[in-house]
Design a protein around this motif. Structure first.
Motif, PDB file in Angstrom:
ATOM      1  N   VAL A  87     -46.766 140.271  18.351  1.00  0.00           N
ATOM      2  CA  VAL A  87     -48.556 139.506  17.417  1.00  0.00           C
ATOM      3  C   VAL A  87     -48.390 140.342  15.957  1.00  0.00           C
ATOM      4  O   VAL A  87     -48.233 139.176  15.002  1.00  0.00           O
ATOM      5  N   THR A  88     -48.494 141.378  16.376  1.00  0.00           N
ATOM      6  CA  THR A  88     -48.521 142.179  14.251  1.00  0.00           C
ATOM      7  C   THR A  88     -47.245 142.656  13.256  1.00  0.00           C
ATOM      8  O   THR A  88     -46.822 143.287  12.706  1.00  0.00           O
ATOM      9  N   ARG A  89     -46.560 142.239  13.808  1.00  0.00           N
ATOM     10  CA  ARG A  89     -45.155 141.878  13.673  1.00  0.00           C
ATOM     11  C   ARG A  89     -44.514 143.876  13.176  1.00  0.00           C
ATOM     12  O   ARG A  89     -44.491 143.568  12.104  1.00  0.00           O
ATOM     13  N   GLY A  90     -44.823 144.141  14.749  1.00  0.00           N
ATOM     14  CA  GLY A  90     -44.145 146.028  14.415  1.00  0.00           C
ATOM     15  C   GLY A  90     -45.965 147.276  14.153  1.00  0.00           C
ATOM     16  O   GLY A  90     -45.298 147.834  13.876  1.00  0.00           O
ATOM     17  N   GLN A  91     -46.442 146.331  13.014  1.00  0.00           N
ATOM     18  CA  GLN A  91     -47.709 147.103  12.363  1.00  0.00           C
ATOM     19  C   GLN A  91     -48.949 146.939  13.460  1.00  0.00           C
ATOM     20  O   GLN A  91     -49.707 146.115  12.861  1.00  0.00           O
ATOM     21  N   THR A  92     -49.375 147.667  14.269  1.00  0.00           N
ATOM     22  CA  THR A  92     -50.389 147.388  14.999  1.00  0.00           C
ATOM     23  C   THR A  92     -51.684 147.033  14.541  1.00  0.00           C
ATOM     24  O   THR A  92     -53.212 147.193  15.534  1.00  0.00           O
ATOM     25  N   THR A 100     -57.513 140.032  11.691  1.00  0.00           N
ATOM     26  CA  THR A 100     -57.895 140.319  12.134  1.00  0.00           C
ATOM     27  C   THR A 100     -57.512 138.697  13.701  1.00  0.00           C
ATOM     28  O   THR A 100     -56.192 138.291  13.229  1.00  0.00           O
ATOM     29  N   VAL A 101     -57.022 139.377  14.847  1.00  0.00           N
ATOM     30  CA  VAL A 101     -56.834 137.839  16.116  1.00  0.00           C
ATOM     31  C   VAL A 101     -57.613 137.460  16.508  1.00  0.00           C
ATOM     32  O   VAL A 101     -59.005 138.258  16.562  1.00  0.00           O
ATOM     33  N   GLY A 102     -57.626 136.211  17.344  1.00  0.00           N
ATOM     34  CA  GLY A 102     -57.922 135.072  18.211  1.00  0.00           C
ATOM     35  C   GLY A 102     -57.048 134.967  18.728  1.00  0.00           C
ATOM     36  O   GLY A 102     -56.007 134.053  19.304  1.00  0.00           O
ATOM     37  N   LEU A 103     -56.818 135.648  20.132  1.00  0.00           N
ATOM     38  CA  LEU A 103     -56.059 135.483  21.022  1.00  0.00           C
ATOM     39  C   LEU A 103     -56.397 135.183  22.784  1.00  0.00           C
ATOM     40  O   LEU A 103     -57.331 135.524  22.847  1.00  0.00           O
ATOM     41  N   ARG A 104     -55.253 134.249  23.246  1.00  0.00           N
ATOM     42  CA  ARG A 104     -55.495 134.159  24.823  1.00  0.00           C
ATOM     43  C   ARG A 104     -54.535 135.471  25.389  1.00  0.00           C
ATOM     44  O   ARG A 104     -53.078 135.445  24.893  1.00  0.00           O
ATOM     45  N   PHE A 105     -54.838 135.884  26.204  1.00  0.00           N
ATOM     46  CA  PHE A 105     -53.497 136.542  26.648  1.00  0.00           C
ATOM     47  C   PHE A 105     -53.702 136.163  28.649  1.00  0.00           C
ATOM     48  O   PHE A 105     -54.390 135.369  28.694  1.00  0.00           O
ATOM     49  N   ILE A 130     -53.412 135.731  14.020  1.00  0.00           N
ATOM     50  CA  ILE A 130     -53.912 136.344  13.087  1.00  0.00           C
ATOM     51  C   ILE A 130     -53.887 136.106  11.436  1.00  0.00           C
ATOM     52  O   ILE A 130     -53.344 135.268  11.007  1.00  0.00           O
ATOM     53  N   GLY A 131     -54.639 137.071  11.484  1.00  0.00           N
ATOM     54  CA  GLY A 131     -54.794 136.722  10.049  1.00  0.00           C
ATOM     55  C   GLY A 131     -55.654 137.115   8.973  1.00  0.00           C
ATOM     56  O   GLY A 131     -57.057 138.300  10.135  1.00  0.00           O
ATOM     57  N   ALA A 132     -56.235 137.083   7.742  1.00  0.00           N
ATOM     58  CA  ALA A 132     -57.349 137.614   7.075  1.00  0.00           C
ATOM     59  C   ALA A 132     -58.538 136.511   7.714  1.00  0.00           C
ATOM     60  O   ALA A 132     -58.415 136.437   8.734  1.00  0.00           O
ATOM     61  N   PRO A 133     -59.182 137.774   7.440  1.00  0.00           N
ATOM     62  CA  PRO A 133     -61.154 137.846   8.083  1.00  0.00           C
ATOM     63  C   PRO A 133     -61.777 136.587   7.402  1.00  0.00           C
ATOM     64  O   PRO A 133     -62.849 136.860   7.842  1.00  0.00           O
ATOM     65  N   HIS A 139     -52.522 132.320  10.935  1.00  0.00           N
ATOM     66  CA  HIS A 139     -51.348 131.591  11.215  1.00  0.00           C
ATOM     67  C   HIS A 139     -51.425 131.870  12.695  1.00  0.00           C
ATOM     68  O   HIS A 139     -52.165 132.948  13.029  1.00  0.00           O
ATOM     69  N   GLU A 140     -50.762 130.872  13.331  1.00  0.00           N
ATOM     70  CA  GLU A 140     -50.270 131.276  14.979  1.00  0.00           C
ATOM     71  C   GLU A 140     -49.216 132.552  14.867  1.00  0.00           C
ATOM     72  O   GLU A 140     -48.192 132.725  14.172  1.00  0.00           O
ATOM     73  N   THR A 141     -49.309 133.209  15.834  1.00  0.00           N
ATOM     74  CA  THR A 141     -48.788 134.348  16.736  1.00  0.00           C
ATOM     75  C   THR A 141     -48.347 134.962  17.789  1.00  0.00           C
ATOM     76  O   THR A 141     -49.321 133.483  19.108  1.00  0.00           O
ATOM     77  N   ILE A 142     -47.461 135.224  18.018  1.00  0.00           N
ATOM     78  CA  ILE A 142     -47.258 135.250  20.236  1.00  0.00           C
ATOM     79  C   ILE A 142     -46.364 136.504  19.764  1.00  0.00           C
ATOM     80  O   ILE A 142     -45.879 137.185  19.073  1.00  0.00           O
TER      81      ILE A 142
END
Length: 149
Positions: A87-92, A100-105, A130-133, A139-142
């Motif tokens: 989700v964070t492209r390797g940088q957690t 900030t993230v808004g996620l379903r899991f 994920i994106g700026a607050p 934008h979308e992330t997975i």
């Protein structure tokens, strides 16, 4: 109704839980046929620790893992971190770098191998933004993480 849960693809099944709109009864039927268990939830945060904690809490509350068994919690943790890394492209990091993230899991536990000696596995799938607050600048992330128990 067509079965879309693949008995050999625990990660694919976890992702489909997030991406395919179906009635919970249909999901329950398919996962019960495989003798697999699952849960789903949502989390929004600027803190990666809160994301991990929310997923761990959901897994314990739903009975997917036992909090008193180190091997189960350890396996879940690694699956979460692998998914979060995607989700964070390797940088957690999140809030520390103004993200900030808004996620379903979803979390799926099952036996994806024909050979029973391979044991149980756990998959954690994340999908959202994920994106700026700032609303509208995300934008979308997975992400997907899979680990043996």
């Amino acid at each position: 109704m067509v079965n879309i849960v693949d008995q050999n693809r625990i990660g694919k099944s976890a992702m489909l839980l997030l991406l395919v709109d179906r009635e919970e009864e249909e999901w329950n039927r398919e996962f019960n046929e495989l003798n697999w268990s699952y849960c789903t939830g949502k989390i929004g945060s600027m803190d990666s620790q809160k994301v991990v904690a929310a997923i761990e809490t959901a897994a314990k509350r739903s009975g997917l893992v036992r909090g008193d068994l180190y091997r189960e919690m350890h396996s879940l943790y690694h699956a979460i971190m692998e998914a979060l890394s995607g989700v964070t492209r390797g940088q957690t990091q999140l809030g520390e770098v103004l993200r900030t993230v808004g996620l379903r899991f979803s979390i799926v536990r099952g036996t994806p191998y024909i050979n029973e000696e391979e044991g149980e596995w756990i998959a954690v799938a994340l999908y959202g933004t994920i994106g700026a607050p700032i609303k509208g600048l995300e934008h979308e992330t997975i992400g997907l993480g899979i680990n043996h128990i």
